[in-house]
Scaffold this motif. Structure first.
Motif, PDB file in Angstrom:
ATOM      1  N   PHE A 301       0.835  -1.207   0.000  1.00  0.00           N
ATOM      2  CA  PHE A 301       0.000   0.000   0.000  1.00  0.00           C
ATOM      3  C   PHE A 301       0.868   1.253   0.000  1.00  0.00           C
ATOM      4  CE2 PHE A 301      -2.144   3.353   2.473  1.00  0.00           C
ATOM      5  CZ  PHE A 301      -3.255   3.564   1.675  1.00  0.00           C
ATOM      6  N   ARG A 419      -9.546  -2.204  -5.652  1.00  0.00           N
ATOM      7  CA  ARG A 419      -8.528  -2.879  -4.853  1.00  0.00           C
ATOM      8  C   ARG A 419      -7.821  -3.962  -5.662  1.00  0.00           C
ATOM      9  NH1 ARG A 419     -11.337  -3.872   0.999  1.00  0.00           N
ATOM     10  NH2 ARG A 419      -9.438  -5.103   1.338  1.00  0.00           N
ATOM     11  N   ASP A 422      -5.402  -2.239  -8.023  1.00  0.00           N
ATOM     12  CA  ASP A 422      -4.227  -1.761  -7.279  1.00  0.00           C
ATOM     13  C   ASP A 422      -3.292  -2.917  -6.928  1.00  0.00           C
ATOM     14  OD1 ASP A 422      -5.110   0.815  -7.412  1.00  0.00           O
ATOM     15  OD2 ASP A 422      -5.795   0.947  -5.333  1.00  0.00           O
TER      16      ASP A 422
END
Length: 451
Positions: A301, A419, A422
């Motif tokens: 992240f 998500r 990503d």
């Protein structure tokens, strides 16, 4: 239909559409015939209403509807076929002159089109981005064990109060002389946690108190701005709580102390399932393993955040069709007004820039999202949610069911798609860029997000 598109400065587009009678006549007639079949007009059987009457009653409305739909179809067709990267929706241009649809065609419509700025972003092995490896040390493992022990603890009955103990007792409102007030407020088995009293002087009255002791305190002084606390404690209305100023006696009938669970086989079984962990050494090793997996997600992240900043600096400041985009933004936020648009425009542009950068990176790295990726993202989200409550051994069928429920809600699906993108983009780019790997403690890693 004739469509022309002007885009002299590359970001402010002007699209002109000329609608001829032949473009809409057939569709209008078809809709009017459908109306005739369904029309329920007194004096006529269904489907037998004169076409002239249908045309007089519905003709203009149908014509407007058909032409609006045609304009939308042609705009998006042109944009798609000519690979125009339109931002937001087309906006009626200030160059538009009034169109009278009651007059014969042709009709001319002009739209402002916000076009994405042209730029190229490439990530290669020559690019270097920081990557933080979070250290799993004894301190973090001890902290995790303490959290598990706290969640699995229990209350013991004790004789003497200490900070954070929970009290149960009988409350009586007192008169000016300190005696129980006749007809005053009385609460049996009132629960208190003196540690949460706001004023130290009132909190100190409970220090060292024993079972059976009677404490005299003042709720209003204890919670000077907390009518909600007084309301809950005394079982009164909000208005009554705000007006209470009297002292109260509190006779302690029970003292409960929360005790953490022992670090033993019972705790091992509760956290990881019966028989899966044999001793404390294995418990610590399994916790370390889980934390490492969790920290990889946290590190990824942070990597994507740092990569974003790196890419934004590499691309530099882009030129946007600000006036048109502000109109688009205002149209999407009519209830919030122009001030909201001005206040939030720069932030929106920053997010838009990253969206455009990410689109190029996704395409360049052939990142594709399948249904299986979205489902796995849902299971990961479910697994993380259960882990927050110390549930690390949730059967896969429960995760499957929880994930299935999430996938039924569009707001969850959109988030899970993002998500998934990503995650796969991060995996791809970590293999391309040069990672400037840094060892870091969890506390220092968390401080990175405070900057």
């Amino acid at each position: 239909m004739k469509v022309t598109f002007e885009n002299p400065d590359k970001v402010n587009g002007l699209m002109t559409l000329t609608v001829e009678e032949a473009d809409y006549t057939e569709k209008v007639e078809k809709q009017l015939k459908d109306y005739r079949k369904r029309a329920n007009i007194p004096g006529f059987r269904p489907g037998q209403v004169p076409m002239g009457m249908v045309r007089r009653q519905y003709g203009n409305a149908v014509k407007v509807d058909v032409i609006n739909n045609l304009l939308g179809e042609e705009i998006y067709k042109y944009v798609r076929e000519n690979k125009v990267q339109m931002l937001g929706e087309p906006m009626p241009s200030e160059q538009q002159v009034q169109v009278d649809l009651e007059k014969p065609a042709p009709y001319t419509f002009v739209f402002d089109i916000a076009v994405a700025p042209e730029f190229k972003i490439e990530i290669t092995k020559k690019d270097t981005v920081d990557f933080y490896n979070i250290t799993v040390d004894d301190k973090i493992i001890d902290r995790q064990i303490d959290m598990y022990a706290s969640r699995s603890g229990h209350y013991d009955k004790v004789e003497e109060y200490q900070a954070n103990d929970m009290l149960k007792g009988d409350m009586r409102e007192l008169d000016a002389e300190g005696n129980t007030k006749e007809g005053g407020i009385s609460v049996e088995a009132a629960i208190m946690m003196p540690e949460y009293i706001k004023v130290e002087e009132q909190k100190a009255l409970f220090q060292g108190a024993k079972l059976g002791d009677v404490i005299t305190f003042n709720p209003k002084k204890a919670y000077p701005e907390g009518s909600a606390e007084i309301q809950g404690m005394l079982k009164v209305s909000r208005e009554e709580a705000e007006n209470i100023t009297a002292d109260f006696s509190y006779q302690i009938t029970e003292i409960s102390r929360y005790v953490k669970a022992e670090v033993n086989q019972a705790l091992f079984d509760q956290v990881y399932g019966e028989g899966n962990i044999a001793d404390e050494k294995a418990f610590r090793e399994r916790i370390a393993q889980d934390l490492k997996a969790q920290f990889v997600t946290d590190s990824d992240f942070r990597f994507l955040q740092d990569l974003r900043k790196y890419c934004e600096n590499k691309v530099g400041k882009l030129t946007y069709p600000d006036a048109t985009l502000k109109r688009v933004m205002l149209n999407n936020n009519k209830d919030k007004g122009a001030d909201f648009v001005e206040k939030n425009y720069e932030k929106s542009i920053k997010e838009l820039t990253w969206h455009l950068i990410k689109e190029q990176l996704v395409a360049a790295n052939n990142v594709k999202i399948e249904d299986a990726d979205i489902k796995e993202a849902a299971k990961e989200a479910a697994r993380a949610q259960f882990a927050q409550y110390g549930m690390n051994n949730v059967p896969d069928e429960y995760l499957e069911n929880y994930a299935a429920d999430m996938l039924k809600k569009k707001e969850y699906v959109d988030n899970l798609v993002d998500r998934s993108i990503d995650r796969k983009l991060t995996e791809a780019l970590k293999k391309i860029v040069k990672l400037n790997e840094k060892e870091i403690s969890l506390d220092d890693f968390n401080k990175l997000f405070e900057a």
